[in-house]
Design an enzyme around this catalytic site. Sequence first.
Site, mmCIF file in Angstrom:
data_model
loop_
_atom_site.group_PDB
_atom_site.id
_atom_site.type_symbol
_atom_site.label_atom_id
_atom_site.label_comp_id
_atom_site.label_asym_id
_atom_site.label_seq_id
_atom_site.Cartn_x
_atom_site.Cartn_y
_atom_site.Cartn_z
ATOM 1 N N ALA A 18 38.231 52.530 -13.124
ATOM 2 C CA ALA A 18 37.626 52.840 -11.827
ATOM 3 C C ALA A 18 37.682 54.340 -11.562
ATOM 4 O O ALA A 18 38.552 55.042 -12.093
ATOM 5 C CB ALA A 18 38.365 52.079 -10.726
ATOM 6 N N SER B 267 33.055 50.371 -15.252
ATOM 7 C CA SER B 267 33.692 49.559 -14.218
ATOM 8 C C SER B 267 32.759 49.337 -13.044
ATOM 9 O O SER B 267 31.975 50.219 -12.684
ATOM 10 C CB SER B 267 34.947 50.273 -13.717
ATOM 11 O OG SER B 267 35.473 49.633 -12.574
ATOM 12 N N GLN C 106 31.544 46.044 -16.700
ATOM 13 C CA GLN C 106 32.656 45.233 -16.185
ATOM 14 C C GLN C 106 32.324 44.800 -14.768
ATOM 15 O O GLN C 106 31.966 45.627 -13.915
ATOM 16 C CB GLN C 106 33.960 46.034 -16.212
ATOM 17 C CG GLN C 106 35.153 45.306 -15.620
ATOM 18 C CD GLN C 106 35.306 45.558 -14.131
ATOM 19 O OE1 GLN C 106 34.841 46.572 -13.632
ATOM 20 N NE2 GLN C 106 35.939 44.620 -13.427
ATOM 21 N N TYR D 179 33.376 43.012 -11.187
ATOM 22 C CA TYR D 179 34.228 42.368 -10.192
ATOM 23 C C TYR D 179 33.318 41.508 -9.343
ATOM 24 O O TYR D 179 32.350 42.021 -8.755
ATOM 25 C CB TYR D 179 34.922 43.395 -9.289
ATOM 26 C CG TYR D 179 36.177 43.994 -9.866
ATOM 27 C CD1 TYR D 179 37.292 43.209 -10.155
ATOM 28 C CD2 TYR D 179 36.274 45.356 -10.094
ATOM 29 C CE1 TYR D 179 38.447 43.769 -10.666
ATOM 30 C CE2 TYR D 179 37.429 45.930 -10.615
ATOM 31 C CZ TYR D 179 38.516 45.126 -10.897
ATOM 32 O OH TYR D 179 39.662 45.678 -11.406
ATOM 33 N N THR E 108 36.402 40.578 -14.937
ATOM 34 C CA THR E 108 37.846 40.799 -14.765
ATOM 35 C C THR E 108 38.434 39.720 -13.878
ATOM 36 O O THR E 108 37.981 39.522 -12.751
ATOM 37 C CB THR E 108 38.117 42.174 -14.144
ATOM 38 O OG1 THR E 108 37.645 43.178 -15.054
ATOM 39 C CG2 THR E 108 39.608 42.377 -13.898
ATOM 40 N N ARG F 127 51.769 48.591 -5.709
ATOM 41 C CA ARG F 127 51.882 49.883 -6.385
ATOM 42 C C ARG F 127 52.634 50.873 -5.526
ATOM 43 O O ARG F 127 52.064 51.679 -4.798
ATOM 44 C CB ARG F 127 50.482 50.411 -6.710
ATOM 45 C CG ARG F 127 49.779 49.520 -7.713
ATOM 46 C CD ARG F 127 48.621 50.197 -8.362
ATOM 47 N NE ARG F 127 47.725 49.192 -8.919
ATOM 48 C CZ ARG F 127 46.407 49.279 -8.949
ATOM 49 N NH1 ARG F 127 45.812 50.370 -8.493
ATOM 50 N NH2 ARG F 127 45.674 48.322 -9.445
ATOM 51 N N LYS G 112 38.217 39.103 -18.982
ATOM 52 C CA LYS G 112 39.290 40.103 -19.110
ATOM 53 C C LYS G 112 40.480 39.718 -18.244
ATOM 54 O O LYS G 112 40.316 39.357 -17.080
ATOM 55 C CB LYS G 112 38.765 41.467 -18.676
ATOM 56 C CG LYS G 112 39.782 42.594 -18.786
ATOM 57 C CD LYS G 112 39.108 43.962 -18.626
ATOM 58 C CE LYS G 112 40.097 45.110 -18.744
ATOM 59 N NZ LYS G 112 40.958 45.255 -17.566
ATOM 60 N N SER H 27 44.807 41.192 -21.532
ATOM 61 C CA SER H 27 45.102 42.376 -20.729
ATOM 62 C C SER H 27 46.044 42.015 -19.600
ATOM 63 O O SER H 27 45.933 40.933 -19.025
ATOM 64 C CB SER H 27 43.794 42.928 -20.135
ATOM 65 O OG SER H 27 44.061 43.966 -19.206
ATOM 66 N N HIS I 21 46.215 44.485 -17.294
ATOM 67 C CA HIS I 21 45.740 45.558 -16.428
ATOM 68 C C HIS I 21 46.656 46.786 -16.533
ATOM 69 O O HIS I 21 46.891 47.480 -15.538
ATOM 70 C CB HIS I 21 45.678 45.050 -14.974
ATOM 71 C CG HIS I 21 44.428 45.459 -14.258
ATOM 72 N ND1 HIS I 21 43.355 44.608 -14.057
ATOM 73 C CD2 HIS I 21 44.047 46.632 -13.703
ATOM 74 C CE1 HIS I 21 42.396 45.231 -13.386
ATOM 75 N NE2 HIS I 21 42.787 46.471 -13.168
ATOM 76 N N ARG J 207 49.422 47.222 -14.020
ATOM 77 C CA ARG J 207 49.130 47.695 -12.665
ATOM 78 C C ARG J 207 49.064 46.580 -11.620
ATOM 79 O O ARG J 207 49.031 46.864 -10.429
ATOM 80 C CB ARG J 207 47.787 48.451 -12.644
ATOM 81 C CG ARG J 207 47.823 49.740 -13.448
ATOM 82 C CD ARG J 207 46.439 50.373 -13.545
ATOM 83 N NE ARG J 207 45.982 51.018 -12.333
ATOM 84 C CZ ARG J 207 46.294 52.247 -11.944
ATOM 85 N NH1 ARG J 207 47.122 52.968 -12.690
ATOM 86 N NH2 ARG J 207 45.815 52.760 -10.832
ATOM 87 N N ILE K 62 47.802 50.985 -25.516
ATOM 88 C CA ILE K 62 47.375 51.619 -26.773
ATOM 89 C C ILE K 62 47.455 53.142 -26.638
ATOM 90 O O ILE K 62 46.832 53.719 -25.755
ATOM 91 C CB ILE K 62 45.915 51.204 -27.105
ATOM 92 C CG1 ILE K 62 45.795 49.691 -27.287
ATOM 93 C CG2 ILE K 62 45.390 51.970 -28.319
ATOM 94 C CD1 ILE K 62 46.524 49.124 -28.470
#
Lengths: 358, 358, 358, 358
Positions: free
Chosen positions: B85, B112, B134, B136, B162, B171, B230, B252, B254, B257, B288
Amino acid sequence: MNQIPTDVCCLADYERHAQTILSEPTWAYLSGYSMDGFTHQRNRTKLDEVLVQQRILTESLGQGDCRQTLFGTELSMPLLIAPLAYQKLASSMGELGSVQAAAAQEVGFCLSTLASSTIEQVADVAPQSKRWFQLYCQPSLDDTLTLIRRAESSGYQAIVVTADAPINGVRNAEQRAGFELPDGVRAVNLDGLPQAAQGDSVFACWMGQAPDWQTLAWLREQTSLPILLKGVMHPADAKCAVELGIDGLIVSNHGGRVLDSQPATIEVLPAIRAAVGATLPVLLDSGIRRGSDIFKAIALGADAVLLGRPVFYAQAVAGPLGVAHCLRILRDELEATMALCGCATVQDINQDCLYTPF
Amino acid sequence: MNQIPTDVCCLADYERHAQTILSEPTWAYLSGYSMDGFTHQRNRTKLDEVLVQQRILTESLGQGDCRQTLFGTELSMPLLIAPLAYQKLASSMGELGSVQAAAAQEVGFCLSTLASSTIEQVADVAPQSKRWFQLYCQPSLDDTLTLIRRAESSGYQAIVVTADAPINGVRNAEQRAGFELPDGVRAVNLDGLPQAAQGDSVFACWMGQAPDWQTLAWLREQTSLPILLKGVMHPADAKCAVELGIDGLIVSNHGGRVLDSQPATIEVLPAIRAAVGATLPVLLDSGIRRGSDIFKAIALGADAVLLGRPVFYAQAVAGPLGVAHCLRILRDELEATMALCGCATVQDINQDCLYTPF
Amino acid sequence: MNQIPTDVCCLADYERHAQTILSEPTWAYLSGYSMDGFTHQRNRTKLDEVLVQQRILTESLGQGDCRQTLFGTELSMPLLIAPLAYQKLASSMGELGSVQAAAAQEVGFCLSTLASSTIEQVADVAPQSKRWFQLYCQPSLDDTLTLIRRAESSGYQAIVVTADAPINGVRNAEQRAGFELPDGVRAVNLDGLPQAAQGDSVFACWMGQAPDWQTLAWLREQTSLPILLKGVMHPADAKCAVELGIDGLIVSNHGGRVLDSQPATIEVLPAIRAAVGATLPVLLDSGIRRGSDIFKAIALGADAVLLGRPVFYAQAVAGPLGVAHCLRILRDELEATMALCGCATVQDINQDCLYTPF
Amino acid sequence: MNQIPTDVCCLADYERHAQTILSEPTWAYLSGYSMDGFTHQRNRTKLDEVLVQQRILTESLGQGDCRQTLFGTELSMPLLIAPLAYQKLASSMGELGSVQAAAAQEVGFCLSTLASSTIEQVADVAPQSKRWFQLYCQPSLDDTLTLIRRAESSGYQAIVVTADAPINGVRNAEQRAGFELPDGVRAVNLDGLPQAAQGDSVFACWMGQAPDWQTLAWLREQTSLPILLKGVMHPADAKCAVELGIDGLIVSNHGGRVLDSQPATIEVLPAIRAAVGATLPVLLDSGIRRGSDIFKAIALGADAVLLGRPVFYAQAVAGPLGVAHCLRILRDELEATMALCGCATVQDINQDCLYTPF
């Protein structure tokens, strides 16, 4: 530089001092490793995890010693100086200093193809040394053969073919520090020999010129000297080498300098020993820093070990005297470990000398 | 900003530099993770614990490469830029810069829904790019469909749905730093689309509008493009997706996060591969940082990986050139790892290329 | 003190702030632990090692919530404030503040025998609170009974008998800091009651007056309120309690404050749940700091948890408002974890919601 | 120096203070260990990993105590002061101080052959002490016998033969600090006795003079006092000792001062106990710092423990009073651990008192 600092009692002390003496790029080159250093560090942690088994009141230790015979040559302990490139980076004497230290301490010495002293100079300066020659195959077979012949003529007693470094590792610390060989330090044994074209593709450029099993088979036919294969980390590769008539193996991950995320050498040693049987000479390097490490390697199947970076460090700190001191420290530590574990000779060291939960 | 610092040799170097360049709140947002970061850290430590198996003297490596084909499109290596994003947080070019870097390096690029550049701008600036979109899911199915149609019209070759972030993660670092999107950085592809009401109950407010398996079944009927799911972390969810006709999975979490205390993606990959059989494309992201990580993911069952935060960091440090450099570093590292493990192609990489105690 | 600092987003933030606010001896007392704190630390690390299993696209989460019913009383989440001694050490309102926060957030509140507010004051200030009374058995059975009767009269709904602290732990940090209760902070509910003679022998002095299983059997006959036994760490002790008719258990090691070198509570929870069967209420404390910790405890067999030191810290930083904030943070974190693991209610949380290698 | 600092609450506090009081070389000597200190550290970490099992509401603890009888002598707890060399390094009173502390606290005291006070002085200053004599075999059997006779004449009640230190360990810290015995501190019990020639070969020089199993058999015939063998780390050595009529064993790795890379003593204790059966007295040293450590050692098969370095530290900080305080702290910690684990006597402590996953 030819004074041993009074607070140097073990190989780690030489390392500590060397870091303050060497230039930052040279330090980055010598101490560096591939990528994140996981394998470099694992070489140590896995040695540290091996535990030895104390025994008490053992009889007849008074006659003990730690001598070892390899290919008919007796050494004062089961150790050789590893084939380190460019030893003049550490001090002006370079390989000429370390071979003299090896001779004085009666351990083996393996000269690198990338040495900064010639094959002949090293032989001349230490004619009594027990010396081997490490071979990087050259792009031309003729040039490769020339190197072998020079080693034979100068009394080298074995050829060590390095197979684990067809490409340089990803050495970020060295890259960041902008390391380059200083004037006067170069691979003098390759003077005049054409080198592989450098290109930007790992496969097309580097691997197209790398030696393979056929190269090794060809090499085996070119000399009557014992040939050892260095860089063996898989039992299947060990067996291949034996089938081609190779005389010995060196379990090595190049001190963690080439391929990161590999296991430690001490981890794979037992399986490689098992794959080749009890009699083939198997050596080990990468991470040896204490006489007790030598003891552990022997107990897990090695006949001897090679000592790498500490030779550089000792040379940088105190020249050939430092290297000799370094070797002597290891011998004292090995003898102390043997005596306390009830071993009078290297042949007494086996798996039962290690601690495993009862 | 368009200069690559001379001491940048690996992705961690970009991260280090980026932290000094970005504002503290932006850094907190980009580098942040859910709760205490256990999963964020575990993504790395579990990759680090995977060991590779060196092989020597392998024949025919000179013809090797690391190309990989996904859904009929060949990439220079098995990697896509992840759907990040708000890439304009990193530099003014944002997604327009990273898609060009991806195209130049012939890797995939996934845009995204929350991109700060439009679906059409990204296609225009890099028409040759191998690009995915991707998605949403939006509160309105019509709006969701509009996004898919725009992606189809602009030549995007796959839709990535996703599923692992129906709510924002907890967060704390971002909250503490008081991060807010700066002027001029927003989810431009959602301009004019109504967004979910924000409320103070996780369940009533957020989860009432989250997509579920029925939404996915509906989506599958709306487009002939391949659809990838995803955020898959459980084999049962992977099987559900296959039954609904989903074309590929992305393992994944994420990047740690969203939900803390999860396992690492590399841990769950083998079970997910086993659940879906050998042929369904399975990708992996989260953690990665090295070419050797790509090697490990392939060996454990992935067809390719996605690269996330490092793209931000490289963009912040050196713009699109930095991103391209970053991709090239990974390719060199992957090729070196393959060559040293005796793999000439991505198809040669399998579980036998990893070290497990013999 | 009644302002919540803007950078407080989680319970650890309150702890950080509290350390700067409280006097050093009070901090040493509140944050301290037995001996070397192995158990104190293990309470956390073992919770951290429990991994949760993300699930995606779960249907019907919009109607979810995290309410829980204990002994017929419904709470907004499965949590009570633990029976903390001397809460006026944290702020002048002490227990009167935290019980109001508990009532406002609809969680349970357990008053300590060693509270710095009376049983009656606490009931008066928060008549709607769901309150329990924690009992330290007094040297005289009559005095013990008086405490129970006062709790009954003031609407406390359960009696919690603490069994794991017949002696103070070895609390070196507190000893070093020379902690003493300040004027005005004392165990007011014990005013006028004779206390155990303090002597210098653990056995003769302290243990001679400690309650035993007979005391518990006697207690069971004195009240019709539910009785919970707090400090259970061994399945055999759990079974003993059930045989005596105890209504619930609290798995607790007193936050690591009494006996060091014990296992973490989360470690022993499954065996204790297994020992007592599925229906007996089992609670857990010691180390809860995140909503995800509550999720883990429920998944491993608990019906609810108790929150200890963080209540002190929040009270020290921002008074009752801080405590309420603290509770709300935990609920949001718990709901987020539930939603991301596909659980609509507390009853949906079970061992399958945790990750174990597939 | 005879004041106990007010912030001393546990043995680690004495260690912390001692480091600030002692000269750097003396600190290096006292606190030092062999090589890299792996065994030194492992002695602690393996003790820390042993977990105790809390029990609650146990009946009849009011009559408990921690007394223990060894070879017919009752001690206030199962502990002796270890045979530490040169205690005058710590304070001017040396062994004369620590034996008085031991007598006052009713624990055992073992005098080292290398004590800086004579066998007779120690007996005179604390005639009621329960004292043992630790024997290093001398190059001459007659001299060895003289030491035994002196111990017998002075009321020592057992002979402890140290077998694990035929050579000094590789003690780098001590070497680096240039430690030498100061004037006035020497092995006074060896005055006039010839010592082993020091040479530079571990085997020829040191091991030629080391005692062996024959020496032990000879020793067994020379005295009617109980003989304990100290330094046993292998079950086979334990069995050998039993066959020779030895009366007790001390599992010890010399506090990690001699052979590095050994297991911890607590690790090998259960196998040694199993090898010798239930009744032979087995003691343990190396790493004891808490009363809970004593509890763990007893639970795993020891009859008692010896306390080493902390005695030095306490003596350095507060003289004999410090040593007595140190012993009292351990007893309080042991009693607290026993009471909280439901043990009224040392005989109640067994493997069931430790936590293992249910």
